[in-house]
Design a protein around this motif. Structure first.
Motif, PDB file in Angstrom:
ATOM      1  N   UNK A  83      11.353 -18.621  -3.634  1.00  0.00           N
ATOM      2  CA  UNK A  83      12.278 -17.490  -3.486  1.00  0.00           C
ATOM      3  C   UNK A  83      13.667 -17.770  -4.039  1.00  0.00           C
ATOM      4  N   UNK A  84      13.909 -18.988  -4.491  1.00  0.00           N
ATOM      5  CA  UNK A  84      15.207 -19.327  -5.021  1.00  0.00           C
ATOM      6  C   UNK A  84      16.225 -19.707  -3.967  1.00  0.00           C
ATOM      7  N   UNK A  85      15.764 -19.927  -2.743  1.00  0.00           N
ATOM      8  CA  UNK A  85      16.689 -20.265  -1.661  1.00  0.00           C
ATOM      9  C   UNK A  85      17.390 -21.601  -1.896  1.00  0.00           C
ATOM     10  N   UNK A  86      16.755 -22.494  -2.679  1.00  0.00           N
ATOM     11  CA  UNK A  86      17.363 -23.804  -2.928  1.00  0.00           C
ATOM     12  C   UNK A  86      17.846 -23.932  -4.365  1.00  0.00           C
ATOM     13  N   UNK A  87      18.055 -22.796  -5.034  1.00  0.00           N
ATOM     14  CA  UNK A  87      18.442 -22.830  -6.448  1.00  0.00           C
ATOM     15  C   UNK A  87      19.724 -23.608  -6.690  1.00  0.00           C
ATOM     16  N   UNK A  88      20.616 -23.628  -5.717  1.00  0.00           N
ATOM     17  CA  UNK A  88      21.879 -24.349  -5.880  1.00  0.00           C
ATOM     18  C   UNK A  88      21.674 -25.849  -5.965  1.00  0.00           C
ATOM     19  N   UNK A  89      20.533 -26.335  -5.502  1.00  0.00           N
ATOM     20  CA  UNK A  89      20.266 -27.781  -5.499  1.00  0.00           C
ATOM     21  C   UNK A  89      19.259 -28.194  -6.563  1.00  0.00           C
ATOM     22  N   UNK A  90      18.455 -27.264  -7.055  1.00  0.00           N
ATOM     23  CA  UNK A  90      17.492 -27.620  -8.073  1.00  0.00           C
ATOM     24  C   UNK A  90      16.287 -26.708  -8.073  1.00  0.00           C
ATOM     25  N   UNK A  91      15.301 -27.082  -8.879  1.00  0.00           N
ATOM     26  CA  UNK A  91      14.111 -26.248  -9.026  1.00  0.00           C
ATOM     27  C   UNK A  91      12.829 -27.036  -8.782  1.00  0.00           C
ATOM     28  N   UNK A  92      12.920 -28.042  -7.916  1.00  0.00           N
ATOM     29  CA  UNK A  92      11.735 -28.817  -7.555  1.00  0.00           C
ATOM     30  C   UNK A  92      11.819 -29.209  -6.083  1.00  0.00           C
ATOM     31  N   UNK A  93      10.685 -29.513  -5.504  1.00  0.00           N
ATOM     32  CA  UNK A  93      10.668 -29.916  -4.103  1.00  0.00           C
ATOM     33  C   UNK A  93      11.498 -31.169  -3.893  1.00  0.00           C
ATOM     34  N   UNK A 120      14.943 -30.380  -2.962  1.00  0.00           N
ATOM     35  CA  UNK A 120      15.148 -29.603  -1.733  1.00  0.00           C
ATOM     36  C   UNK A 120      16.054 -30.403  -0.790  1.00  0.00           C
ATOM     37  N   UNK A 121      17.061 -29.767  -0.194  1.00  0.00           N
ATOM     38  CA  UNK A 121      17.962 -30.508   0.699  1.00  0.00           C
ATOM     39  C   UNK A 121      17.347 -30.880   2.044  1.00  0.00           C
ATOM     40  N   UNK A 122      16.060 -30.676   2.222  1.00  0.00           N
ATOM     41  CA  UNK A 122      15.420 -30.994   3.496  1.00  0.00           C
ATOM     42  C   UNK A 122      15.598 -32.460   3.861  1.00  0.00           C
ATOM     43  N   UNK A 123      15.510 -33.353   2.866  1.00  0.00           N
ATOM     44  CA  UNK A 123      15.637 -34.777   3.185  1.00  0.00           C
ATOM     45  C   UNK A 123      17.062 -35.130   3.588  1.00  0.00           C
ATOM     46  N   UNK A 124      18.034 -34.536   2.907  1.00  0.00           N
ATOM     47  CA  UNK A 124      19.433 -34.721   3.290  1.00  0.00           C
ATOM     48  C   UNK A 124      19.654 -34.275   4.732  1.00  0.00           C
ATOM     49  N   UNK A 125      19.126 -33.119   5.076  1.00  0.00           N
ATOM     50  CA  UNK A 125      19.299 -32.574   6.425  1.00  0.00           C
ATOM     51  C   UNK A 125      18.580 -33.439   7.455  1.00  0.00           C
ATOM     52  N   UNK A 126      17.389 -33.887   7.117  1.00  0.00           N
ATOM     53  CA  UNK A 126      16.596 -34.717   8.025  1.00  0.00           C
ATOM     54  C   UNK A 126      17.297 -36.049   8.284  1.00  0.00           C
ATOM     55  N   UNK A 127      17.746 -36.690   7.223  1.00  0.00           N
ATOM     56  CA  UNK A 127      18.362 -38.012   7.364  1.00  0.00           C
ATOM     57  C   UNK A 127      19.725 -37.968   8.052  1.00  0.00           C
TER      58      UNK A 127
END
Length: 380
Positions: A290-300, A303-310
């Protein structure tokens, strides 16, 4: 504001079957989880025209349409699924199969979110739609129990944020709080429709001590998240991925550890969300599509999930719409293992985050946590 260190994860193998692990699903849309063959059968009964009447081709059409980078086009795919969910029998069947598919994927607790107001075209009342979905859920739970497995499922009653039925749907949710409903949500086009639109309904829910999770931080940014927390009293954020817009990361090489070392600075909003354990219902594949992470890139991998998790956010992993994204909860975990080299401890932490954020009484959450922990311990 908070500043701290952040490092890339260390590589680890995952020598186990992810599908067999007990899972918790918090963000999974009923009208986004239909089986293609079921859509075809139900569409034929009501004379609804589909892009294809071949299950494989239809499934591919949904995935291709969803993989567009646009939330608007992504939402258009629901025209077909909602169309076949306008009768008691259709809703009951879809709900039953939805839960059966969760159980087959190892889910032991799930919350099914859906918008009753979208299922009234054939004359059903709001109450009748909820009753039909609950009947399907209970049928599936009984079948799963008979097979020697276990699953618990609750409904998240959802109002469409572009419509004007927030108060009515909030009252519907509370009316069914002892008959399957566990929480309230608003969904649909996020940008331009802040949660403050339903401030009165959210005040009513708070007065009724009824929990809310709100779609925020997907198609819109920090203002939407702020409104979800303030106006909606949200206990969880549906997606919430764009909370990362309130985080600054400065990387520098760390030769001793052969990794990048970053200094992370949290803004006031992101600190609030993290420090109070407000769960993020992240959906990796959907966020990418959906482009929700477009500001960070175009691949998994970006995805800022790892930043948030860590950095200590209560990150949970979810599917959003299994049909449109062509995923399961197991496959989403597999993506993260491949992208970030997560190990068994990481998957346990993510799963426990979801269990602890479930809209369940404390005693039931504790029992769920114990069950999951024991299952993981048995693998060591």
């Amino acid at each position: 504001m908070t500043t701290e260190a952040f490092a890339n994860p260390v590589s680890a193998d995952v020598p186990f079957d992810i599908r067999s692990l007990p899972k918790v699903s918090l963000h999974d849309h009923l009208d986004g989880g239909l089986r293609p063959a079921t859509i075809i059968e139900l569409a034929e009964e009501i004379g609804h025209q589909l892009p294809s009447t071949d299950p494989v081709a239809l499934g591919a059409w949904f995935r291709d349409s969803a993989d567009s980078g646009s939330l608007v086009r992504y939402l258009e795919t629901f025209d077909h699924t909602v169309a076949v969910m306008q009768t008691r029998a259709g809703l009951q069947r879809v709900a039953r199969e939805f839960v059966e598919d969760l159980a087959d994927d190892g889910v032991v607790y799930g919350e099914v979110r859906w918008a009753p107001e979208q299922h009234l075209a054939k004359g059903l009342s709001l109450d009748e739609t909820v009753e039909a979905v609950q009947a399907g859920i209970e049928e599936a739970i009984a079948a799963v129990e008979e097979s020697g497995r276990h699953i618990q499922v609750g409904q998240l009653i959802t109002a469409m944020r572009h419509a004007d039925r927030g108060q009515e749907i909030a009252e519907l949710a509370v009316r069914f709080r002892d008959r399957g409903a566990v929480g309230f949500d608003i969904a649909g086009a996020e940008d331009g429709f802040l949660p403050s639109r339903f401030a009165g309904a959210f005040t009513y829910l708070a007065e009724q001590n009824f929990p809310t999770t709100i779609h925020a931080g997907e198609a819109a940014g920090l203002e939407s998240i702020q409104s979800a927390l303030v106006d909606g009293r949200a206990l969880r954020l549906g997606h919430g991925v764009r909370i990362a817009e309130d985080i600054e990361v400065e990387f520098s090489p760390d030769e001793a550890n052969e990794a990048d070392l970053g200094m992370v600075t949290l803004g006031h909003l992101s600190s609030w969300v993290r420090d109070r354990g407000i769960a993020l219902e992240l959906c990796p594949s959907s966020n990418l599509q959906t482009g929700a992470i477009a500001a960070w890139g175009d691949s998994v991998e970006q995805h800022p999930i790892d930043l948030l998790f860590q950095t200590g956010f209560r990150v949970t992993v979810n599917t959003d719409n299994r049909l449109m994204s062509g995923v399961t909860l197991s496959s989403e975990f597999e993506l993260l293992v491949e992208a970030f080299e997560y190990d068994l401890d990481d998957l346990l932490a993510l799963t426990l985050n979801a269990a602890e954020a479930a809209f369940l009484p404390l005693e039931e959450r504790e029992a769920l946590v114990d069950y999951i922990t024991e299952a993981y311990t048995a693998l060591r």
